[in-house]
Design a protein around this motif. Structure first.
Motif, PDB file in Angstrom:
ATOM      1  N   ILE A 177      32.203 -59.096   0.637  1.00  0.00           N
ATOM      2  CA  ILE A 177      33.557 -60.290   1.133  1.00  0.00           C
ATOM      3  C   ILE A 177      34.345 -60.092   0.239  1.00  0.00           C
ATOM      4  O   ILE A 177      35.048 -59.171   0.121  1.00  0.00           O
ATOM      5  N   THR A 178      35.521 -61.281   0.960  1.00  0.00           N
ATOM      6  CA  THR A 178      36.464 -61.548  -0.240  1.00  0.00           C
ATOM      7  C   THR A 178      36.658 -62.792  -0.399  1.00  0.00           C
ATOM      8  O   THR A 178      35.493 -63.718  -0.538  1.00  0.00           O
ATOM      9  N   PRO A 204      33.045 -42.975   1.420  1.00  0.00           N
ATOM     10  CA  PRO A 204      33.470 -44.445   1.958  1.00  0.00           C
ATOM     11  C   PRO A 204      31.646 -44.733   3.121  1.00  0.00           C
ATOM     12  O   PRO A 204      31.519 -45.546   3.227  1.00  0.00           O
ATOM     13  N   ILE A 205      31.581 -43.575   3.139  1.00  0.00           N
ATOM     14  CA  ILE A 205      29.279 -44.057   3.412  1.00  0.00           C
ATOM     15  C   ILE A 205      28.676 -45.348   2.646  1.00  0.00           C
ATOM     16  O   ILE A 205      28.233 -45.708   3.099  1.00  0.00           O
ATOM     17  N   PHE A 206      29.604 -45.154   1.238  1.00  0.00           N
ATOM     18  CA  PHE A 206      29.159 -46.213   0.462  1.00  0.00           C
ATOM     19  C   PHE A 206      29.520 -47.582   0.757  1.00  0.00           C
ATOM     20  O   PHE A 206      28.656 -48.632   0.726  1.00  0.00           O
ATOM     21  N   TYR A 241      30.218 -55.935  -1.504  1.00  0.00           N
ATOM     22  CA  TYR A 241      31.800 -54.891  -2.098  1.00  0.00           C
ATOM     23  C   TYR A 241      32.967 -56.736  -1.645  1.00  0.00           C
ATOM     24  O   TYR A 241      32.655 -56.874  -0.998  1.00  0.00           O
ATOM     25  N   TYR A 242      32.861 -56.501  -3.007  1.00  0.00           N
ATOM     26  CA  TYR A 242      33.480 -57.657  -3.172  1.00  0.00           C
ATOM     27  C   TYR A 242      35.439 -57.476  -3.158  1.00  0.00           C
ATOM     28  O   TYR A 242      35.852 -56.572  -3.800  1.00  0.00           O
ATOM     29  N   LYS A 243      35.913 -57.657  -1.944  1.00  0.00           N
ATOM     30  CA  LYS A 243      37.585 -56.771  -1.846  1.00  0.00           C
ATOM     31  C   LYS A 243      37.496 -58.083  -2.092  1.00  0.00           C
ATOM     32  O   LYS A 243      38.467 -58.699  -1.201  1.00  0.00           O
ATOM     33  N   LEU A 244      38.926 -57.355  -3.242  1.00  0.00           N
ATOM     34  CA  LEU A 244      39.462 -58.015  -3.738  1.00  0.00           C
ATOM     35  C   LEU A 244      41.087 -57.212  -3.808  1.00  0.00           C
ATOM     36  O   LEU A 244      41.662 -56.580  -3.508  1.00  0.00           O
ATOM     37  N   ASN A 275      37.404 -53.978 -11.574  1.00  0.00           N
ATOM     38  CA  ASN A 275      36.606 -53.115  -9.827  1.00  0.00           C
ATOM     39  C   ASN A 275      35.314 -53.758 -10.118  1.00  0.00           C
ATOM     40  O   ASN A 275      34.318 -52.514  -9.862  1.00  0.00           O
ATOM     41  N   ILE A 276      34.649 -54.530 -10.805  1.00  0.00           N
ATOM     42  CA  ILE A 276      33.674 -55.763 -10.280  1.00  0.00           C
ATOM     43  C   ILE A 276      33.424 -55.624  -9.004  1.00  0.00           C
ATOM     44  O   ILE A 276      31.968 -55.633  -9.072  1.00  0.00           O
ATOM     45  N   GLY A 277      34.566 -55.267  -8.234  1.00  0.00           N
ATOM     46  CA  GLY A 277      34.140 -55.789  -7.042  1.00  0.00           C
ATOM     47  C   GLY A 277      33.444 -55.017  -6.378  1.00  0.00           C
ATOM     48  O   GLY A 277      32.941 -54.861  -5.324  1.00  0.00           O
ATOM     49  N   TYR A 278      33.844 -53.453  -6.959  1.00  0.00           N
ATOM     50  CA  TYR A 278      32.822 -52.263  -5.890  1.00  0.00           C
ATOM     51  C   TYR A 278      31.488 -52.261  -6.494  1.00  0.00           C
ATOM     52  O   TYR A 278      30.320 -51.881  -6.885  1.00  0.00           O
ATOM     53  N   HIS A 279      30.834 -53.435  -6.407  1.00  0.00           N
ATOM     54  CA  HIS A 279      29.437 -53.966  -7.071  1.00  0.00           C
ATOM     55  C   HIS A 279      28.532 -52.878  -6.684  1.00  0.00           C
ATOM     56  O   HIS A 279      27.339 -52.531  -7.520  1.00  0.00           O
TER      57      HIS A 279
END
Length: 351
Positions: free
Chosen positions: A317-318, A308-310, A269-272, A282-286
């Motif tokens: 990562i950031t 939020p379970i996902f 999960y790329y927290k951007l 929204n590719i950060g929600y990979h």
């Protein structure tokens, strides 16, 4: 592993959780097209105008246009998953049109990428749609020259400087995949090359007006569009690459491999910041994307926030923390982790 069993137990109903979001909508899809393609076109026109007065100013505009081209590619990407529109014909037509701007062959790339989704994290299949990754054992079995070649290949300059250039101008121009059953996709790649020649020939002629100086028109086209393509290629490669290189991670041989674990632990999960989520679609929600590629990118954020379970088990990562993952190059099967070449020195070589 106990942790993996917890993921399996807690997410046993993941298909039911995902289902409400795996519903492409024509109205929302069209809105995304307009707020992506229109700004890109206007920025290209602006760059062409500014070019007549100051090249460096035009280059700055091209950088921003390259970010919008990244978003255009995400539309193409979702069309390849048949998740952007609810209708296959609309997906394929839109994906093809986007491919003329991205220079990424629509059908060929989509099949390669779908193969990546079906086998991501599977050690038996690392040849299509992914960066080559060796295990520690495989690396140690290489000749000295083989080790040097792999180190060069996985180096930062090759991955993120030469790599984007190679990816656009060579990798996606030649049908390297020779497997049986890929004949149609290889043909569409070659056809795409012809379509691109026609598309950019028209652009070059338009840019030569009103002087009708074709040489100057095509020179302008090259000086403007190549930086746009390289900006897009670097951005796309960075974000797609980073989201499978993190540690902890998930890799397994086919007999032990599980789809759910590959999505949740093998993707991050790329927290951007919001602006990056916009340009990268929204590719950060990979992790969610890999779990359910039928969820269109314009619904990924909503799916994440409402479930939020996902995020419970995924590696978050950031931008700052992800930099170190550029140096993760090997899979350590013994310790179940991604490692760098420097960390490899601490692992004893087995006889």
């Amino acid at each position: 592993m106990r942790g993996e069993q917890n993921i399996i137990n807690d997410l046993k109903n993941w298909k039911e959780l995902i289902k409400p979001y795996a519903t492409p909508e024509v109205k929302l899809a069209r809105k995304e097209v307009w707020k992506t393609v229109l700004p890109f076109g206007l920025l290209f026109i602006a760059a062409a105008i500014v070019y007549e007065f100051q090249f460096w100013g035009a280059l700055g505009i091209c950088f921003l246009a390259g970010l919008f081209l990244t978003r255009i590619f995400i539309i193409q990407h979702d069309c390849g998953h048949q998740s952007f529109f609810p209708d296959r014909t609309k997906n394929d037509r839109t994906g093809f049109l986007m491919s003329l701007m991205t220079c990424i062959p629509y059908k060929y790339w989509a099949r390669s990428h779908n193969h990546h989704h079906a086998h991501q994290g599977q050690l038996d299949t690392r040849t299509i749609g992914d960066v080559t990754l060796l295990t520690v054992r495989e690396y140690n079995e290489l000749s000295n020259w083989g080790k040097i070649k792999y180190r060069i290949y996985r180096s930062v300059p090759v991955m993120f400087v030469l790599g984007p250039i190679y990816y656009i101008f060579i990798h996606n121009r030649i049908p390297f995949i020779k497997f049986k059953g890929w004949e149609k996709e290889r043909l569409t790649l070659l056809r795409t090359n012809l379509y691109l020649l026609g598309f950019f020939a028209i652009l070059g002629v338009i840019l030569s007006l009103p002087s009708f100086d074709l040489i100057e028109g095509f020179k302008k086209l090259a000086l403007l569009y190549i930086p746009i393509l390289i900006t897009f290629a670097f951005t796309a490669i960075w974000f797609f690459y980073m989201q499978h290189q993190h540690d902890p991670n998930y890799k397994a041989w086919k007999e032990d491999w599980q789809y759910l674990l590959a999505a949740i632990k093998g993707s991050s999960y790329y927290k951007l910041p919001k602006i990056f989520n916009f340009f990268t679609g929204n590719i950060g929600y990979h992790h969610i994307h890999h779990l359910a590629p039928k969820v269109p990118f314009y619904k990924l954020e909503k799916c994440s926030k409402e479930n939020p379970i996902f995020q419970k088990y995924v590696t978050t990562i950031t931008l700052l923390s992800s930099i170190k993952y550029a140096f993760y190059t090997l899979w350590d099967e013994e310790n179940y982790r991604m490692i760098t070449f420097r960390q490899l020195k601490t692992i004893p070589v087995k006889a």
